[in-house]
Scaffold this motif. Structure first.
Motif, PDB file in Angstrom:
ATOM      1  N   PRO A   5      83.597  -3.661  11.896  1.00 39.52           N
ATOM      2  CA  PRO A   5      85.000  -3.273  11.112  1.00 39.52           C
ATOM      3  C   PRO A   5      86.070  -4.190  11.543  1.00 39.52           C
ATOM      4  O   PRO A   5      86.220  -4.603  12.587  1.00 39.52           O
ATOM      5  CB  PRO A   5      85.206  -1.925  11.687  1.00 39.52           C
ATOM      6  N   ARG A   6      86.759  -4.565  10.489  1.00 38.12           N
ATOM      7  CA  ARG A   6      88.047  -5.549  10.764  1.00 38.12           C
ATOM      8  C   ARG A   6      89.110  -4.669  10.878  1.00 38.12           C
ATOM      9  O   ARG A   6      89.584  -3.981   9.856  1.00 38.12           O
ATOM     10  CB  ARG A   6      88.165  -6.578   9.550  1.00 38.12           C
ATOM     11  N   ARG A   7      89.952  -4.765  11.761  1.00 37.65           N
ATOM     12  CA  ARG A   7      91.118  -4.191  12.256  1.00 37.65           C
ATOM     13  C   ARG A   7      91.940  -4.997  12.422  1.00 37.65           C
ATOM     14  O   ARG A   7      92.082  -6.054  13.121  1.00 37.65           O
ATOM     15  CB  ARG A   7      90.950  -3.226  13.705  1.00 37.65           C
ATOM     16  N   ASP A   8      93.420  -4.869  11.492  1.00 40.34           N
ATOM     17  CA  ASP A   8      94.242  -5.669  11.722  1.00 40.34           C
ATOM     18  C   ASP A   8      95.346  -5.345  12.714  1.00 40.34           C
ATOM     19  O   ASP A   8      95.909  -4.169  12.667  1.00 40.34           O
ATOM     20  CB  ASP A   8      95.163  -5.816  10.273  1.00 40.34           C
ATOM     21  N   ALA A   9      95.451  -6.259  13.776  1.00 40.83           N
ATOM     22  CA  ALA A   9      96.178  -6.029  14.857  1.00 40.83           C
ATOM     23  C   ALA A   9      97.774  -5.695  14.638  1.00 40.83           C
ATOM     24  O   ALA A   9      98.380  -4.658  15.170  1.00 40.83           O
ATOM     25  CB  ALA A   9      96.178  -7.063  15.890  1.00 40.83           C
ATOM     26  N   ASP A  10      98.272  -6.467  13.489  1.00 46.30           N
ATOM     27  CA  ASP A  10      99.750  -6.185  13.169  1.00 46.30           C
ATOM     28  C   ASP A  10      99.858  -4.727  12.347  1.00 46.30           C
ATOM     29  O   ASP A  10     100.642  -3.959  12.653  1.00 46.30           O
ATOM     30  CB  ASP A  10     100.142  -7.446  12.070  1.00 46.30           C
ATOM     31  N   LEU A  11      98.735  -4.178  11.582  1.00 43.08           N
ATOM     32  CA  LEU A  11      98.770  -3.048  10.958  1.00 43.08           C
ATOM     33  C   LEU A  11      98.938  -1.822  12.066  1.00 43.08           C
ATOM     34  O   LEU A  11      99.403  -0.861  11.848  1.00 43.08           O
ATOM     35  CB  LEU A  11      97.808  -2.903   9.757  1.00 43.08           C
ATOM     36  N   LYS A  12      98.007  -2.123  12.968  1.00 38.37           N
ATOM     37  CA  LYS A  12      97.755  -1.174  14.093  1.00 38.37           C
ATOM     38  C   LYS A  12      98.996  -0.939  14.858  1.00 38.37           C
ATOM     39  O   LYS A  12      99.527   0.093  15.152  1.00 38.37           O
ATOM     40  CB  LYS A  12      96.625  -1.575  14.972  1.00 38.37           C
ATOM     41  N   ARG A  13      99.445  -1.850  15.378  1.00 35.08           N
ATOM     42  CA  ARG A  13     100.912  -1.936  15.966  1.00 35.08           C
ATOM     43  C   ARG A  13     102.007  -1.246  14.983  1.00 35.08           C
ATOM     44  O   ARG A  13     102.692  -0.447  15.446  1.00 35.08           O
ATOM     45  CB  ARG A  13     101.420  -3.457  16.145  1.00 35.08           C
ATOM     46  N   LYS A  14     102.018  -1.540  13.873  1.00 35.83           N
ATOM     47  CA  LYS A  14     103.136  -0.795  13.031  1.00 35.83           C
ATOM     48  C   LYS A  14     102.641   0.613  12.721  1.00 35.83           C
ATOM     49  O   LYS A  14     103.425   1.276  12.729  1.00 35.83           O
ATOM     50  CB  LYS A  14     102.974  -1.525  11.625  1.00 35.83           C
ATOM     51  N   ALA A  15     101.546   1.039  12.681  1.00 42.46           N
ATOM     52  CA  ALA A  15     101.014   2.428  12.567  1.00 42.46           C
ATOM     53  C   ALA A  15     101.599   3.025  14.028  1.00 42.46           C
ATOM     54  O   ALA A  15     102.091   4.335  13.966  1.00 42.46           O
ATOM     55  CB  ALA A  15      99.415   2.564  12.580  1.00 42.46           C
ATOM     56  N   TRP A  16     101.375   2.474  15.294  1.00 46.70           N
ATOM     57  CA  TRP A  16     101.664   3.021  16.343  1.00 46.70           C
ATOM     58  C   TRP A  16     103.225   2.983  16.631  1.00 46.70           C
ATOM     59  O   TRP A  16     103.548   4.146  17.131  1.00 46.70           O
ATOM     60  CB  TRP A  16     101.051   2.550  17.392  1.00 46.70           C
ATOM     61  N   THR A  17     103.881   2.063  15.899  1.00 45.03           N
ATOM     62  CA  THR A  17     105.056   2.186  15.879  1.00 45.03           C
ATOM     63  C   THR A  17     105.949   3.334  15.312  1.00 45.03           C
ATOM     64  O   THR A  17     106.999   4.024  15.721  1.00 45.03           O
ATOM     65  CB  THR A  17     105.682   0.815  15.623  1.00 45.03           C
ATOM     66  N   ALA A  18     105.267   3.456  14.216  1.00 50.12           N
ATOM     67  CA  ALA A  18     105.582   4.603  13.101  1.00 50.12           C
ATOM     68  C   ALA A  18     105.417   5.959  13.785  1.00 50.12           C
ATOM     69  O   ALA A  18     106.439   6.879  13.614  1.00 50.12           O
ATOM     70  CB  ALA A  18     104.606   4.552  11.863  1.00 50.12           C
ATOM     71  N   VAL A  19     104.379   6.133  14.365  1.00 50.21           N
ATOM     72  CA  VAL A  19     103.863   7.395  15.175  1.00 50.21           C
ATOM     73  C   VAL A  19     105.099   7.720  16.227  1.00 50.21           C
ATOM     74  O   VAL A  19     105.396   8.723  16.339  1.00 50.21           O
ATOM     75  CB  VAL A  19     102.505   7.386  15.577  1.00 50.21           C
TER      76      VAL A  19
END
Length: 53
Positions: free
Chosen positions: A19-33
Motif C-alpha cells: 500500500p502506498r502511503r503519502d508521508a505528506d498526507l500522513k503528516r497533515k492528518a496527524w497535524t489536523a488531529v
C-alpha cells in the motif's frame, strides 16, 4: 461492468503490492488531529474558567 475477477482484485490486492502511503498526507492528518484536540481542550478550559472563575 466489473467482472468477478476485477471485484476480487479490488477487494483483496495481491501480497506483492505494497500500500502506498503519502508521508505528506500522513503528516497533515496527524497535524489536523493534534490541532483539533488542542482546540477542543482550549475551549473546555475557557468554559471552565468562565463558569468557575
Amino acid at each position: 461492468m466489473i467482472s468477478d475477477v476485477d471485484c476480487t482484485r479490488l477487494a483483496m490486492p495481491s501480497g506483492s503490492e505494497e500500500p502506498r502511503r503519502d508521508a505528506d498526507l500522513k503528516r497533515k492528518a496527524w497535524t489536523a488531529v493534534f490541532l483539533g484536540s488542542a482546540l477542543f481542550w482550549i475551549v473546555v478550559a475557557l468554559l471552565i474558567w468562565r463558569f468557575w472563575g
